[in-house]
Design a protein around this motif. Structure first.
Motif, PDB file in Angstrom:
ATOM      1  N   ARG A 165      28.728  63.318  39.008  1.00 12.80           N
ATOM      2  CA  ARG A 165      29.877  64.681  39.171  1.00 12.80           C
ATOM      3  C   ARG A 165      30.235  64.763  41.058  1.00 12.80           C
ATOM      4  O   ARG A 165      29.196  64.392  41.434  1.00 12.80           O
ATOM      5  CB  ARG A 165      28.975  66.568  39.245  1.00 12.80           C
ATOM      6  N   THR A 175      36.121  69.366  47.679  1.00 15.35           N
ATOM      7  CA  THR A 175      36.868  70.965  48.250  1.00 15.35           C
ATOM      8  C   THR A 175      37.497  71.000  49.762  1.00 15.35           C
ATOM      9  O   THR A 175      37.657  69.087  49.968  1.00 15.35           O
ATOM     10  CB  THR A 175      35.204  71.169  49.145  1.00 15.35           C
ATOM     11  N   THR A 225      32.797  66.866  43.839  1.00 24.65           N
ATOM     12  CA  THR A 225      33.332  68.217  43.562  1.00 24.65           C
ATOM     13  C   THR A 225      34.265  68.132  44.828  1.00 24.65           C
ATOM     14  O   THR A 225      33.445  67.419  46.098  1.00 24.65           O
ATOM     15  CB  THR A 225      31.780  69.392  43.906  1.00 24.65           C
ATOM     16  N   SER A 262      22.346  64.683  45.035  1.00 31.24           N
ATOM     17  CA  SER A 262      23.333  64.538  46.133  1.00 31.24           C
ATOM     18  C   SER A 262      23.747  63.902  47.818  1.00 31.24           C
ATOM     19  O   SER A 262      22.806  63.611  48.030  1.00 31.24           O
ATOM     20  CB  SER A 262      23.490  66.135  46.450  1.00 31.24           C
ATOM     21  N   SER A 286      27.455  64.519  50.430  1.00 30.92           N
ATOM     22  CA  SER A 286      28.770  64.558  50.598  1.00 30.92           C
ATOM     23  C   SER A 286      29.187  63.504  51.676  1.00 30.92           C
ATOM     24  O   SER A 286      28.677  63.485  52.637  1.00 30.92           O
ATOM     25  CB  SER A 286      28.801  66.660  51.276  1.00 30.92           C
ATOM     26  N   THR A 341      36.872  70.336  40.489  1.00 26.76           N
ATOM     27  CA  THR A 341      35.375  69.123  39.914  1.00 26.76           C
ATOM     28  C   THR A 341      35.440  68.301  38.442  1.00 26.76           C
ATOM     29  O   THR A 341      36.245  69.103  37.832  1.00 26.76           O
ATOM     30  CB  THR A 341      33.485  70.570  39.791  1.00 26.76           C
ATOM     31  N   ASP A 399      39.789  73.735  44.928  1.00 25.59           N
ATOM     32  CA  ASP A 399      39.412  72.705  44.498  1.00 25.59           C
ATOM     33  C   ASP A 399      39.032  72.260  43.121  1.00 25.59           C
ATOM     34  O   ASP A 399      39.477  72.614  42.277  1.00 25.59           O
ATOM     35  CB  ASP A 399      37.819  73.571  44.802  1.00 25.59           C
ATOM     36  N   THR A 437      31.387  66.519  47.571  1.00 24.05           N
ATOM     37  CA  THR A 437      30.106  66.442  47.060  1.00 24.05           C
ATOM     38  C   THR A 437      29.807  65.847  45.645  1.00 24.05           C
ATOM     39  O   THR A 437      30.587  66.139  44.744  1.00 24.05           O
ATOM     40  CB  THR A 437      29.417  67.491  47.286  1.00 24.05           C
TER      41      THR A 437
END
Length: 380
Positions: A282, A286, A284, A303, A305, A317, A315, A291
């Motif tokens: 996944r 921004t 994401t 996780s 970033s 995802t 944003d 991330t």
């Protein structure tokens, strides 16, 4: 037949011609390397009906002739011989004697008359820069399918148009495209070359200066040849219609993120360690970061970033195959990478992301390499 030859030159020549031969060949005769000794030195050839390799080297020929000997065995022997001249001769009993210093091997001769004729290519041709072509093959070849069920997708499409040669590969989940300069007499030409063969061409000829590419034949025996210096590789082309993947590349690229390539590669590899095989990662994106989140088996989670610069939209995802992404990032060959989010008329269909090079945070790189990757559905 009898000749003497430099050990390093001979070893490199044998290694070159056997590289394209399959590890297990259903016809034992095709495991052989054909060695022809004459006034011009030695010509070594290998052929398995689909691909061939040929090279000519200098040698002192006492008695001209032609022999056929097991290629991989000869390559293994030549690479381990002492640093001294090699003498190869046909003995009275028909065996092939290989002598180097105090080392001596006797190999069985294979029947030359049963060996197929090496294909000759005499059609239209052109020249490409070897370094560009070798890099292009490395940037595109990995995206070809490895599933022989659909042979067309195991190929790289070479497409000549004017003064440009395009290389395209896809396995349905991703598309890789690279353009290189073309200088030749074939203004338009398309060929589907097996990715495995083309990859070996790139590795072997990538530092040769220039590579001559020639197209020949027709019907079911269309052939392409790559020549650099004293080496030539030919390949039978794959028949079929390559999918029209060019139309998938977007014209508008206003919504994108710019990320440091090396930082993103390392972060993806770390976070993906907890993922189950083939599970998506996944992402994401921004305004100032991307991330990565992963949930794997046995309750493992990760996780991380990385700094990013998002431009032109909200944003984002999405889920991406981490291996497919890192292969693309490694192929970009630039300090930064641009990840562009494309749009689709179909609201129920995920749109692919476009990977291109970026010279700096604010400056786009060359558009000669493009890579499309289809996102995966994320389980909420």
């Amino acid at each position: 037949m009898r000749f003497q030859v430099n050990r390093d030159v001979f070893s490199e020549a044998v290694s070159f011609v056997v590289k394209l031969l399959p590890q297990r060949n259903p016809q034992p005769i095709l495991a052989g390397v054909l060695i022809e000794a004459g006034d011009d030195g030695l010509t070594l050839s290998a052929f398995d009906y689909e691909a061939s390799a040929r090279t000519t080297i200098d040698a002192t020929v006492d008695t001209a002739g032609t022999i056929l000997v097991h290629g991989r065995l000869l390559s293994d022997i030549a690479s381990r011989l002492p640093n001294a001249p090699i003498e190869i001769a046909v003995e009275e009993d028909g065996g092939i004697a290989v002598t180097c210093g105090s080392a001596r091997f006797t190999l069985a001769a294979m029947p030359v008359e049963e060996y197929p004729s090496i294909p000759e290519v005499s059609g239209s041709s052109g020249v490409v820069p070897a370094d560009d072509f070798g890099t292009a093959i490395a940037q595109v070849g990995f995206a070809a399918s490895r599933d022989d069920v659909t042979p067309v997708l195991t190929s790289v499409q070479l497409e000549v148009s004017g003064q440009n040669l395009s290389l395209v590969a896809t396995d349905r989940y991703r598309v890789s495209l690279r353009d290189v300069p073309w200088d030749g007499e074939a203004p338009e030409q398309t060929a589907l070359v097996p990715a495995r063969t083309l990859t070996e061409v790139g590795k072997t000829f990538g530092h040769a200066g220039t590579i001559q590419v020639a197209f020949s034949g027709g019907g079911d025996r269309e052939i392409i040849a790559f020549t650099a210096g004293n080496k030539t590789v030919t390949s039978l082309l794959i028949k079929g219609n390559f999918p029209p993947v060019r139309r998938l590349f977007p014209e508008q690229t206003d919504h994108y993120a710019v990320v440091n390539t090396a930082d993103l590669i390392e972060a993806v590899r770390r976070v993906a360690l907890v993922l189950d095989r083939a599970a998506p990662l996944r992402f994401t994106f921004t305004a100032d970061s991307v991330t990565m989140d992963a949930s794997g088996s046995e309750q493992a989670r990760a996780s991380e970033s990385v700094d990013a610069h998002l431009t032109g939209g909200a944003d984002v995802t999405l889920g991406l195959n981490p291996q497919y992404l890192t292969e693309a990032l490694s192929a970009v060959k630039s300090e930064f990478v641009r990840v562009t989010f494309t749009s689709s008329d179909n609201a129920n269909k995920l749109s692919p992301v476009l990977i291109t090079s970026q010279t700096s945070v604010d400056q786009a790189g060359s558009d000669s390499f493009k890579y499309l990757l289809q996102p995966n559905l994320l389980l909420r």
